[in-house]
Motif scaffolding. Structure first.
Motif, PDB file in Angstrom:
ATOM      1  N   GLN A 129      29.015  -3.997 -16.172  1.00 19.65           N
ATOM      2  CA  GLN A 129      29.578  -2.817 -16.841  1.00 19.65           C
ATOM      3  C   GLN A 129      30.086  -3.196 -18.228  1.00 19.65           C
ATOM      4  N   ARG A 130      29.152  -3.685 -19.034  1.00 15.77           N
ATOM      5  CA  ARG A 130      29.479  -4.070 -20.405  1.00 15.77           C
ATOM      6  C   ARG A 130      28.221  -3.915 -21.255  1.00 15.77           C
ATOM      7  N   PRO A 131      28.386  -3.832 -22.572  1.00 16.76           N
ATOM      8  CA  PRO A 131      27.211  -3.688 -23.450  1.00 16.76           C
ATOM      9  C   PRO A 131      26.285  -4.892 -23.335  1.00 16.76           C
ATOM     10  N   GLY A 132      25.025  -4.642 -23.563  1.00 19.60           N
ATOM     11  CA  GLY A 132      24.050  -5.730 -23.523  1.00 19.60           C
ATOM     12  C   GLY A 132      22.733  -5.262 -22.963  1.00 19.60           C
ATOM     13  N   ALA A 133      21.646  -5.590 -23.643  1.00 21.12           N
ATOM     14  CA  ALA A 133      20.322  -5.189 -23.174  1.00 21.12           C
ATOM     15  C   ALA A 133      20.021  -5.803 -21.807  1.00 21.12           C
ATOM     16  N   LEU A 134      19.321  -5.043 -20.987  1.00 14.51           N
ATOM     17  CA  LEU A 134      18.811  -5.573 -19.727  1.00 14.51           C
ATOM     18  C   LEU A 134      17.604  -6.457 -20.058  1.00 14.51           C
ATOM     19  N   ILE A 135      17.747  -7.762 -19.840  1.00 17.23           N
ATOM     20  CA  ILE A 135      16.657  -8.700 -20.094  1.00 17.23           C
ATOM     21  C   ILE A 135      15.929  -8.933 -18.773  1.00 17.23           C
ATOM     22  N   LEU A 136      14.657  -8.572 -18.752  1.00 15.08           N
ATOM     23  CA  LEU A 136      13.866  -8.665 -17.527  1.00 15.08           C
ATOM     24  C   LEU A 136      13.247 -10.044 -17.383  1.00 15.08           C
ATOM     25  N   SER A 138      14.901   4.367 -36.385  1.00 17.58           N
ATOM     26  CA  SER A 138      14.935   3.875 -35.016  1.00 17.58           C
ATOM     27  C   SER A 138      14.222   4.868 -34.110  1.00 17.58           C
ATOM     28  N   ASN A 139      13.200   4.388 -33.400  1.00 17.43           N
ATOM     29  CA  ASN A 139      12.376   5.264 -32.574  1.00 17.43           C
ATOM     30  C   ASN A 139      12.390   4.809 -31.121  1.00 17.43           C
ATOM     31  N   GLY A 140      13.476   5.104 -30.466  1.00 13.60           N
ATOM     32  CA  GLY A 140      13.627   4.714 -29.078  1.00 13.60           C
ATOM     33  C   GLY A 140      14.949   4.001 -28.872  1.00 13.60           C
ATOM     34  N   MET A 141      15.131   3.488 -27.664  1.00 10.39           N
ATOM     35  CA  MET A 141      16.384   2.819 -27.318  1.00 10.39           C
ATOM     36  C   MET A 141      16.091   1.675 -26.357  1.00 10.39           C
ATOM     37  N   ILE A 142      16.643   0.514 -26.644  1.00  9.28           N
ATOM     38  CA  ILE A 142      16.580  -0.611 -25.710  1.00  9.28           C
ATOM     39  C   ILE A 142      17.798  -0.517 -24.803  1.00  9.28           C
ATOM     40  N   CYS A 143      17.551  -0.419 -23.513  1.00  6.63           N
ATOM     41  CA  CYS A 143      18.591  -0.004 -22.566  1.00  6.63           C
ATOM     42  C   CYS A 143      19.293  -1.175 -21.890  1.00  6.63           C
ATOM     43  N   SER A 144      20.512  -0.912 -21.479  1.00  5.17           N
ATOM     44  CA  SER A 144      21.249  -1.844 -20.624  1.00  5.17           C
ATOM     45  C   SER A 144      21.093  -1.404 -19.176  1.00  5.17           C
ATOM     46  N   GLY A 145      21.380  -2.322 -18.272  1.00  6.04           N
ATOM     47  CA  GLY A 145      21.356  -1.956 -16.862  1.00  6.04           C
ATOM     48  C   GLY A 145      22.390  -0.900 -16.537  1.00  6.04           C
ATOM     49  N   ARG A 146      23.529  -0.959 -17.217  1.00  5.36           N
ATOM     50  CA  ARG A 146      24.583   0.035 -17.019  1.00  5.36           C
ATOM     51  C   ARG A 146      24.099   1.419 -17.411  1.00  5.36           C
ATOM     52  N   GLU A 147      23.423   1.521 -18.546  1.00  4.71           N
ATOM     53  CA  GLU A 147      22.936   2.819 -19.015  1.00  4.71           C
ATOM     54  C   GLU A 147      21.878   3.398 -18.095  1.00  4.71           C
ATOM     55  N   LEU A 148      21.132   2.520 -17.425  1.00  7.14           N
ATOM     56  CA  LEU A 148      20.089   2.968 -16.507  1.00  7.14           C
ATOM     57  C   LEU A 148      20.608   3.206 -15.094  1.00  7.14           C
ATOM     58  N   LEU A 149      21.909   2.971 -14.905  1.00  9.57           N
ATOM     59  CA  LEU A 149      22.564   3.147 -13.595  1.00  9.57           C
ATOM     60  C   LEU A 149      21.923   2.280 -12.516  1.00  9.57           C
ATOM     61  N   ILE A 150      21.551   1.066 -12.886  1.00  8.39           N
ATOM     62  CA  ILE A 150      21.005   0.135 -11.896  1.00  8.39           C
ATOM     63  C   ILE A 150      22.149  -0.429 -11.063  1.00  8.39           C
ATOM     64  N   PRO A 151      22.020  -0.421  -9.747  1.00 11.30           N
ATOM     65  CA  PRO A 151      23.112  -0.896  -8.882  1.00 11.30           C
ATOM     66  C   PRO A 151      23.579  -2.295  -9.240  1.00 11.30           C
ATOM     67  N   ASN A 152      24.903  -2.462  -9.321  1.00 13.51           N
ATOM     68  CA  ASN A 152      25.562  -3.745  -9.580  1.00 13.51           C
ATOM     69  C   ASN A 152      25.319  -4.303 -10.983  1.00 13.51           C
ATOM     70  N   ILE A 211      13.148  -0.357 -33.453  1.00 15.62           N
ATOM     71  CA  ILE A 211      14.303   0.141 -32.709  1.00 15.62           C
ATOM     72  C   ILE A 211      15.536  -0.618 -33.178  1.00 15.62           C
ATOM     73  N   VAL A 212      16.528   0.111 -33.607  1.00 12.71           N
ATOM     74  CA  VAL A 212      17.794  -0.498 -33.994  1.00 12.71           C
ATOM     75  C   VAL A 212      18.669  -0.603 -32.748  1.00 12.71           C
ATOM     76  N   SER A 213      19.223  -1.770 -32.531  1.00 12.44           N
ATOM     77  CA  SER A 213      19.994  -2.022 -31.312  1.00 12.44           C
ATOM     78  C   SER A 213      21.337  -2.653 -31.645  1.00 12.44           C
ATOM     79  N   GLY A 214      22.345  -2.241 -30.898  1.00 14.28           N
ATOM     80  CA  GLY A 214      23.666  -2.844 -31.026  1.00 14.28           C
ATOM     81  C   GLY A 214      23.980  -3.804 -29.902  1.00 14.28           C
ATOM     82  N   SER A 215      22.989  -4.144 -29.101  1.00 10.79           N
ATOM     83  CA  SER A 215      23.220  -5.039 -27.971  1.00 10.79           C
ATOM     84  C   SER A 215      23.611  -6.430 -28.455  1.00 10.79           C
ATOM     85  N   PRO A 216      24.722  -6.969 -27.986  1.00  9.84           N
ATOM     86  CA  PRO A 216      25.170  -8.290 -28.457  1.00  9.84           C
ATOM     87  C   PRO A 216      24.249  -9.425 -28.037  1.00  9.84           C
ATOM     88  N   ASN A 217      23.414  -9.213 -27.026  1.00  5.59           N
ATOM     89  CA  ASN A 217      22.513 -10.273 -26.563  1.00  5.59           C
ATOM     90  C   ASN A 217      21.079 -10.081 -27.067  1.00  5.59           C
TER      91      ASN A 217
END
Length: 214
Positions: free
Chosen positions: A185-192, A168-182, A130-136
């Motif tokens: 609102q900036r680029p960056g992968a959601l790190i669990l 690239s086969n898929g997408m590593i998502c940010s919390g913003r892209e997944l519409l997770i509350p709060n 997966i190719v990602s542009g997430s800065p983190n």
């Protein structure tokens, strides 16, 4: 693959069912109350549009957006296909499209100064490039992966692709892209958190409501 969408305010009483990517040359047939979409070259069916959809599935009257189809729904849709003289059938897809992934490795993209190429595990040791542009983006983190066939909350469908020549086969998502509350609102992968869920499990959107609790 099975993606369904119903947006009556925008498109009227039409259920859009997507089974595959659009072909380069499509054949679009109106057959009774169904539009059948296929590859002109080989006849492979890539989707259907069901008109008067709420008559086939009355529960759609309370739906707007992506529709998670049950086997009961498919029985009704397949009956509609048959009633309109169409021999194709739609099969249930129970494979989760948003899963917990683990980033095993990260390397620089040879043609970009901000893209990274990851090998990300999704389940049973299976990995995806997966190719990602997430800065983190970094190794050894748990993330949310939208697999091929996922529909993002904004309606974007994830297909196999290339970014500057790298598969690239898929997408590593940010919390913003997944519409997770709060979510920030900036680029960056959601790190669990490491103990959040196991790799390969379907991402729990309900549980995620508290990830960014204030």
């Amino acid at each position: 693959m099975l993606i369904a969408s119903y947006n009556p305010k925008q498109t009227g009483d039409i259920l859009v069912v997507i089974l595959d990517e659009d072909a380069k040359e499509q054949k679009v047939e109106q057959i009774g109350n169904v539009v059948r979409i296929s590859d002109s070259e080989n006849g492979h069916v890539t989707g259907f549009n069901f008109t008067n959809a709420s008559e086939v599935l009355p529960r759609l009257k309370d739906v707007n957006g992506e529709v998670t189809l049950t086997q009961e729904d498919l029985d009704a849709l397949n009956k509609s296909l048959s009633d309109n003289g169409i021999k194709d059938t739609i099969e249930l897809d129970t494979d989760p499209k948003f899963v917990v992934g683990y980033v095993k490795s990260v390397k620089e993209h040879p043609k970009s100064d901000h893209l990274k190429i990851t090998e990300t595990e999704i389940n049973d040791g299976k990995t995806l490039q997966i190719v990602s542009g997430s800065p983190n983006m970094q190794e050894d983190i748990k993330v949310v992966v939208a697999k091929v066939g996922a529909m993002m909350p904004d309606g974007l469908i994830i297909w196999p692709g290339e970014l500057k020549g790298e598969e690239s086969n898929g997408m590593i998502c940010s919390g913003r892209e997944l519409l997770i509350p709060n979510a920030p609102q900036r680029p960056g992968a959601l790190i669990l958190p490491n103990d959040y869920q196991e790799v390969g499990e379907a991402f729990d959107f309900d549980k995620a409501d508290t990830l960014f609790s204030k």
